[in-house]
Scaffold this motif. Structure first.
Motif, PDB file in Angstrom:
ATOM      1  N   VAL A  84     -77.786 -63.626  65.330  1.00 16.46           N
ATOM      2  CA  VAL A  84     -79.066 -64.321  65.496  1.00 16.46           C
ATOM      3  C   VAL A  84     -78.912 -65.825  65.252  1.00 16.46           C
ATOM      4  N   THR A  85     -78.043 -66.208  64.315  1.00 22.37           N
ATOM      5  CA  THR A  85     -77.900 -67.620  63.955  1.00 22.37           C
ATOM      6  C   THR A  85     -76.451 -68.091  64.103  1.00 22.37           C
ATOM      7  N   THR A  86     -76.285 -69.386  64.301  1.00 24.40           N
ATOM      8  CA  THR A  86     -74.938 -69.955  64.364  1.00 24.40           C
ATOM      9  C   THR A  86     -74.253 -69.866  63.007  1.00 24.40           C
ATOM     10  N   GLU A  87     -75.021 -69.929  61.933  1.00 26.31           N
ATOM     11  CA  GLU A  87     -74.430 -69.801  60.596  1.00 26.31           C
ATOM     12  C   GLU A  87     -73.789 -68.420  60.432  1.00 26.31           C
ATOM     13  N   ARG A  88     -74.460 -67.386  60.889  1.00 22.45           N
ATOM     14  CA  ARG A  88     -73.926 -66.024  60.792  1.00 22.45           C
ATOM     15  C   ARG A  88     -72.720 -65.866  61.709  1.00 22.45           C
ATOM     16  N   ARG A  89     -72.830 -66.418  62.916  1.00 24.97           N
ATOM     17  CA  ARG A  89     -71.700 -66.379  63.851  1.00 24.97           C
ATOM     18  C   ARG A  89     -70.460 -67.008  63.221  1.00 24.97           C
ATOM     19  N   ASP A  90     -70.639 -68.195  62.633  1.00 29.06           N
ATOM     20  CA  ASP A  90     -69.507 -68.912  62.051  1.00 29.06           C
ATOM     21  C   ASP A  90     -68.956 -68.207  60.815  1.00 29.06           C
ATOM     22  N   ALA A  91     -69.822 -67.585  60.030  1.00 26.13           N
ATOM     23  CA  ALA A  91     -69.357 -66.829  58.856  1.00 26.13           C
ATOM     24  C   ALA A  91     -68.533 -65.618  59.297  1.00 26.13           C
ATOM     25  N   LEU A  92     -68.982 -64.924  60.329  1.00 26.77           N
ATOM     26  CA  LEU A  92     -68.209 -63.790  60.852  1.00 26.77           C
ATOM     27  C   LEU A  92     -66.882 -64.263  61.447  1.00 26.77           C
ATOM     28  N   ASP A  93     -66.899 -65.411  62.113  1.00 25.08           N
ATOM     29  CA  ASP A  93     -65.677 -65.984  62.660  1.00 25.08           C
ATOM     30  C   ASP A  93     -64.647 -66.172  61.545  1.00 25.08           C
ATOM     31  N   GLN A  94     -65.044 -66.771  60.455  1.00 24.44           N
ATOM     32  CA  GLN A  94     -64.130 -66.981  59.327  1.00 24.44           C
ATOM     33  C   GLN A  94     -63.682 -65.650  58.722  1.00 24.44           C
ATOM     34  N   HIS A  95     -64.614 -64.743  58.571  1.00 21.69           N
ATOM     35  CA  HIS A  95     -64.308 -63.454  57.951  1.00 21.69           C
ATOM     36  C   HIS A  95     -63.295 -62.647  58.767  1.00 21.69           C
ATOM     37  N   LEU A  96     -63.420 -62.659  60.080  1.00 18.50           N
ATOM     38  CA  LEU A  96     -62.528 -61.854  60.920  1.00 18.50           C
ATOM     39  C   LEU A  96     -61.078 -62.341  60.882  1.00 18.50           C
ATOM     40  N   TRP A  97     -60.852 -63.575  60.458  1.00 21.18           N
ATOM     41  CA  TRP A  97     -59.474 -64.059  60.317  1.00 21.18           C
ATOM     42  C   TRP A  97     -58.822 -63.528  59.051  1.00 21.18           C
ATOM     43  N   VAL A  98     -59.609 -63.191  58.030  1.00 20.10           N
ATOM     44  CA  VAL A  98     -59.031 -62.878  56.710  1.00 20.10           C
ATOM     45  C   VAL A  98     -59.489 -61.539  56.127  1.00 20.10           C
ATOM     46  N   TYR A  99     -60.191 -60.727  56.874  1.00 19.61           N
ATOM     47  CA  TYR A  99     -60.813 -59.535  56.302  1.00 19.61           C
ATOM     48  C   TYR A  99     -59.806 -58.543  55.727  1.00 19.61           C
ATOM     49  N   ARG A 100     -58.595 -58.535  56.252  1.00 21.44           N
ATOM     50  CA  ARG A 100     -57.555 -57.652  55.725  1.00 21.44           C
ATOM     51  C   ARG A 100     -56.191 -58.278  56.011  1.00 21.44           C
ATOM     52  N   GLU A 101     -55.292 -58.234  55.045  1.00 22.76           N
ATOM     53  CA  GLU A 101     -53.986 -58.886  55.192  1.00 22.76           C
ATOM     54  C   GLU A 101     -53.123 -58.278  56.289  1.00 22.76           C
TER      55      GLU A 101
END
Length: 150
Positions: free
Chosen positions: A37-54
Motif C-alpha cells: 500500500v505504501t512506499t515505506e512498506r515496499r522499501d522495508a520489504l525490499d531491505q528485508h528480502l535481502w537479509v531474511y535468512r543467511e
C-alpha cells in the motif's frame, strides 16, 4: 481466470511468511509481483528480502528501479504494475490490484490481528469470487503451518 488464495496470518508476521511463499513461486519458475500500500512498506520489504535468512537469496527489485522488467520478484505500490510479466501477484496489508488478468494466481496475505486488513480481505473474497475466480482460504495453525479452511 486466476486462482486466488487468501492467507490469514495468525501466528507469524508478513516478514516471516512472505519469503517462503516467494521461494515456492520461484521454484515453480514463476515471476512475482508483491504489491504494497505504501512506499515505506515496499522499501522495508525490499531491505528485508535481502537479509531474511543467511542461507537463502531472493532476487528482486522495486518499481523505483529502472530494471523492473528483469526482476523475478518486483515490489510495487502500483495496482497496474506488470513490468515483469508476473505469473503470481501478492497483495499485502490491504493492497488491491487493478486486475488479476494475465496472472495464474493472486495471493492476499492479511494480518488476522488487524481489523482493517481482515475487513479488506473479506471484501476482496466477495469481489474475487463474484469476478469468477476460484478462491481458497488458508489459515495458520499454532505451529505456523497452512491449513486450507475453505
Amino acid at each position: 481466470m486466476a486462482e486466488v488464495l487468501f492467507y490469514h496470518l495468525t501466528e507469524s508476521r508478513l516478514e516471516e511468511a512472505l519469503p517462503d511463499l516467494l521461494e515456492r513461486s520461484l521454484a515453480r519458475g514463476w515471476r512475482a509481483i508483491v504489491q504494497t500500500v505504501t512506499t515505506e512498506r515496499r522499501d522495508a520489504l525490499d531491505q528485508h528480502l535481502w537479509v531474511y535468512r543467511e542461507d537463502s537469496f531472493l532476487p528482486h527489485g522495486t518499481d523505483a528501479d529502472s530494471s523492473g522488467a528483469l526482476q523475478p520478484i518486483l515490489l510495487t505500490t502500483e495496482p497496474e504494475q506488470r513490468a515483469n510479466d508476473p505469473h503470481v501477484r501478492f497483495m499485502v496489508e490491504g493492497a488491491v490490484p487493478a486486475s488479476l488478468d494475465g496472472c495464474e494466481r493472486g495471493v492476499y496475505l492479511f494480518d488476522g490481528h488487524d481489523g482493517e486488513q481482515v475487513a479488506s480481505a473479506r471484501a476482496r473474497w466477495t469481489a474475487e469470487k463474484s469476478a469468477g475466480h476460484t478462491v481458497t482460504y488458508w489459515q495458520q495453525t499454532e505451529d505456523r503451518r497452512w491449513v486450507k479452511k475453505a
